[in-house]
Write a protein that holds these residues in place. Structure first.
Motif, PDB file in Angstrom:
ATOM      1  N   PRO A   1      19.598  24.968  27.501  1.00 43.93           N
ATOM      2  CA  PRO A   1      20.000  26.116  28.319  1.00 43.93           C
ATOM      3  C   PRO A   1      19.501  25.991  29.752  1.00 43.93           C
ATOM      4  O   PRO A   1      18.683  25.115  30.064  1.00 43.93           O
ATOM      5  CB  PRO A   1      19.320  27.289  27.609  1.00 43.93           C
ATOM      6  N   ILE A   2      19.999  26.881  30.596  1.00 44.76           N
ATOM      7  CA  ILE A   2      19.485  26.986  31.954  1.00 44.76           C
ATOM      8  C   ILE A   2      18.007  27.378  31.872  1.00 44.76           C
ATOM      9  O   ILE A   2      17.627  28.198  31.020  1.00 44.76           O
ATOM     10  CB  ILE A   2      20.295  28.016  32.751  1.00 44.76           C
ATOM     11  N   SER A   3      17.202  26.808  32.757  1.00 49.32           N
ATOM     12  CA  SER A   3      15.779  27.096  32.756  1.00 49.32           C
ATOM     13  C   SER A   3      15.528  28.596  32.886  1.00 49.32           C
ATOM     14  O   SER A   3      16.090  29.263  33.759  1.00 49.32           O
ATOM     15  CB  SER A   3      15.102  26.363  33.919  1.00 49.32           C
ATOM     16  N   GLY A   4      14.712  29.132  31.977  1.00 51.05           N
ATOM     17  CA  GLY A   4      14.399  30.561  32.000  1.00 51.05           C
ATOM     18  C   GLY A   4      15.272  31.387  31.076  1.00 51.05           C
ATOM     19  O   GLY A   4      14.964  32.553  30.806  1.00 51.05           O
ATOM     20  N   HIS A   5      16.375  30.809  30.604  1.00 50.52           N
ATOM     21  CA  HIS A   5      17.250  31.529  29.673  1.00 50.52           C
ATOM     22  C   HIS A   5      16.724  31.377  28.258  1.00 50.52           C
ATOM     23  O   HIS A   5      16.514  30.252  27.785  1.00 50.52           O
ATOM     24  CB  HIS A   5      18.683  30.999  29.751  1.00 50.52           C
TER      25      HIS A   5
ATOM     26  N   TYR B   1      21.274  32.886  19.235  1.00 52.13           N
ATOM     27  CA  TYR B   1      19.836  32.849  19.023  1.00 52.13           C
ATOM     28  C   TYR B   1      19.138  33.406  20.244  1.00 52.13           C
ATOM     29  O   TYR B   1      19.561  33.184  21.382  1.00 52.13           O
ATOM     30  CB  TYR B   1      19.346  31.419  18.763  1.00 52.13           C
ATOM     31  N   TYR B   2      18.066  34.151  19.992  1.00 51.23           N
ATOM     32  CA  TYR B   2      17.241  34.682  21.067  1.00 51.23           C
ATOM     33  C   TYR B   2      15.799  34.552  20.644  1.00 51.23           C
ATOM     34  O   TYR B   2      15.438  35.026  19.556  1.00 51.23           O
ATOM     35  CB  TYR B   2      17.591  36.144  21.362  1.00 51.23           C
ATOM     36  N   GLU B   3      15.005  33.932  21.469  1.00 50.83           N
ATOM     37  CA  GLU B   3      13.598  33.708  21.138  1.00 50.83           C
ATOM     38  C   GLU B   3      13.440  33.095  19.744  1.00 50.83           C
ATOM     39  O   GLU B   3      12.606  33.536  18.952  1.00 50.83           O
ATOM     40  CB  GLU B   3      12.811  35.019  21.234  1.00 50.83           C
ATOM     41  N   LYS B   4      14.272  32.114  19.451  1.00 51.80           N
ATOM     42  CA  LYS B   4      14.219  31.311  18.222  1.00 51.80           C
ATOM     43  C   LYS B   4      14.660  32.057  16.970  1.00 51.80           C
ATOM     44  O   LYS B   4      14.581  31.517  15.871  1.00 51.80           O
ATOM     45  CB  LYS B   4      12.806  30.729  18.026  1.00 51.80           C
TER      46      LYS B   4
ATOM     47  N   GLN C   1      17.067  27.188  17.046  1.00 46.60           N
ATOM     48  CA  GLN C   1      16.595  27.148  18.424  1.00 46.60           C
ATOM     49  C   GLN C   1      15.139  26.724  18.420  1.00 46.60           C
ATOM     50  O   GLN C   1      14.350  27.197  17.601  1.00 46.60           O
ATOM     51  CB  GLN C   1      16.753  28.521  19.094  1.00 46.60           C
ATOM     52  N   PHE C   2      14.802  25.862  19.333  1.00 45.25           N
ATOM     53  CA  PHE C   2      13.464  25.275  19.381  1.00 45.25           C
ATOM     54  C   PHE C   2      12.560  26.047  20.350  1.00 45.25           C
ATOM     55  O   PHE C   2      13.050  26.862  21.146  1.00 45.25           O
ATOM     56  CB  PHE C   2      13.567  23.808  19.779  1.00 45.25           C
ATOM     57  N   PRO C   3      11.227  25.791  20.300  1.00 49.29           N
ATOM     58  CA  PRO C   3      10.313  26.507  21.204  1.00 49.29           C
ATOM     59  C   PRO C   3      10.664  26.370  22.677  1.00 49.29           C
ATOM     60  O   PRO C   3      10.335  27.262  23.469  1.00 49.29           O
ATOM     61  CB  PRO C   3       8.948  25.885  20.883  1.00 49.29           C
TER      62      PRO C   3
ATOM     63  N   ALA D   1      26.447  28.367  25.317  1.00 52.08           N
ATOM     64  CA  ALA D   1      26.252  29.242  26.467  1.00 52.08           C
ATOM     65  C   ALA D   1      24.844  29.802  26.441  1.00 52.08           C
ATOM     66  O   ALA D   1      24.306  30.096  25.366  1.00 52.08           O
ATOM     67  CB  ALA D   1      27.263  30.385  26.440  1.00 52.08           C
ATOM     68  N   SER D   2      24.239  29.957  27.611  1.00 61.84           N
ATOM     69  CA  SER D   2      22.914  30.569  27.659  1.00 61.84           C
ATOM     70  C   SER D   2      22.943  31.779  28.575  1.00 61.84           C
ATOM     71  O   SER D   2      23.795  31.897  29.469  1.00 61.84           O
ATOM     72  CB  SER D   2      21.855  29.562  28.136  1.00 61.84           C
ATOM     73  N   SER D   3      22.025  32.686  28.334  1.00 66.19           N
ATOM     74  CA  SER D   3      21.908  33.881  29.164  1.00 66.19           C
ATOM     75  C   SER D   3      20.466  34.358  29.138  1.00 66.19           C
ATOM     76  O   SER D   3      19.682  33.988  28.266  1.00 66.19           O
ATOM     77  CB  SER D   3      22.850  34.987  28.693  1.00 66.19           C
ATOM     78  N   LEU D   4      20.153  35.228  30.116  1.00 70.00           N
ATOM     79  CA  LEU D   4      18.810  35.792  30.167  1.00 70.00           C
ATOM     80  C   LEU D   4      18.589  36.759  29.008  1.00 70.00           C
ATOM     81  O   LEU D   4      17.518  36.797  28.420  1.00 70.00           O
ATOM     82  CB  LEU D   4      18.602  36.520  31.502  1.00 70.00           C
TER      83      LEU D   4
END
Lengths: 112, 112
Positions: B25-29, B49-52, B68-70, B92-95
């Motif tokens: 993902p984009i860094s920080g997402h 997935y959100y926060e693994k 999703q990995f750490p 796709a990634s998102s905040l």
């Protein structure tokens, strides 16, 4: 259940003319609405979003969209089309459930 | 800033095999979603997935799994491949869940 309809498979417009790509939606609760564009062999690029606020949303590359709650529509517009705008456009709806529902897409052809 | 990166870009498999697709993902997402896009259709939601943790799952069989990995990167696994699994797989990634999703260019999977 959430759903999105893009009633036109293809829209043709002359360069310099205004363009509209239509989208209607169905969702329980307040909708999150998005427009994306896809060029050949590429992923989707974000154009604009509506979550709350003004019904007219301005986005990237001169595009804007008008949210109409009574008609459950979120049409994409641009005042003056460019040949480079020719691409596949997708409308998407979410409702905070972390899941986007995409429409079937509308192919925009801008003719020189 | 680097966008969403997916690997591999193309993959050819035969029926019954297993495949693993990767996404950074984009860094920080912290949120990553997977979609399947069959030719001529809009993307269909597979997982988010959100926060693994899995936050959502679309209408896909159990042959599809993800994690999703750490470092927030993600893998999509598909077992016992069928001809109908041939598609473009988009990450796709998102905040966060209500923020715009940013897409990679996808992995084109062909099943022979």
């Amino acid at each position: 259940a959430q759903s999105v309809a893009q009633p036109e498979d293809q829209v043709n417009v002359a360069e310099g003319n205004p363009l509209t790509v239509k989208c209607t939606y169905s969702v329980s609760g307040n909708p999150y609405l998005f427009w994306y564009v896809q060029y050949p062999n590429r992923g989707l690029q974000f154009l604009l979003k509506y979550i709350t606020g003004d019904n007219l949303v301005k986005g990237s590359y001169g595009f804007e969209a008008e949210f109409n709650k009574s008609q459950t529509s979120f049409h994409l517009k641009k005042p003056s089309a460019l040949v480079s705008d020719s691409a596949l456009y997708f409308c998407a709806v979410g409702s905070g459930t972390y899941k986007y529902i995409f429409g079937t897409g509308t192919r925009l052809k801008v003719l020189a | 800033d680097a966008g969403v990166t997916q690997s591999p870009t193309h993959l050819i498999k035969t029926r019954g095999q297993h495949v693993t697709l990767r996404c950074s993902p984009i860094s920080g997402h912290k949120s990553v979603s997977w979609y399947q896009q069959v030719l001529g259709q809009g993307p269909q939601f597979i997982f988010q997935y959100y926060e693994k943790e899995e936050r959502g799952r679309g209408n896909f069989p159990d042959r599809f799994s993800a994690r999703q990995f750490p470092n927030y990167s993600s893998e999509l696994n598909v077992n016992a491949l069928l001809l109908g699994d041939s598609a473009l797989y988009l990450c796709a990634s998102s905040l966060a869940g209500d923020q715009p999703q940013h897409f990679g260019d996808g992995t084109r999977l062909s099943i022979l």
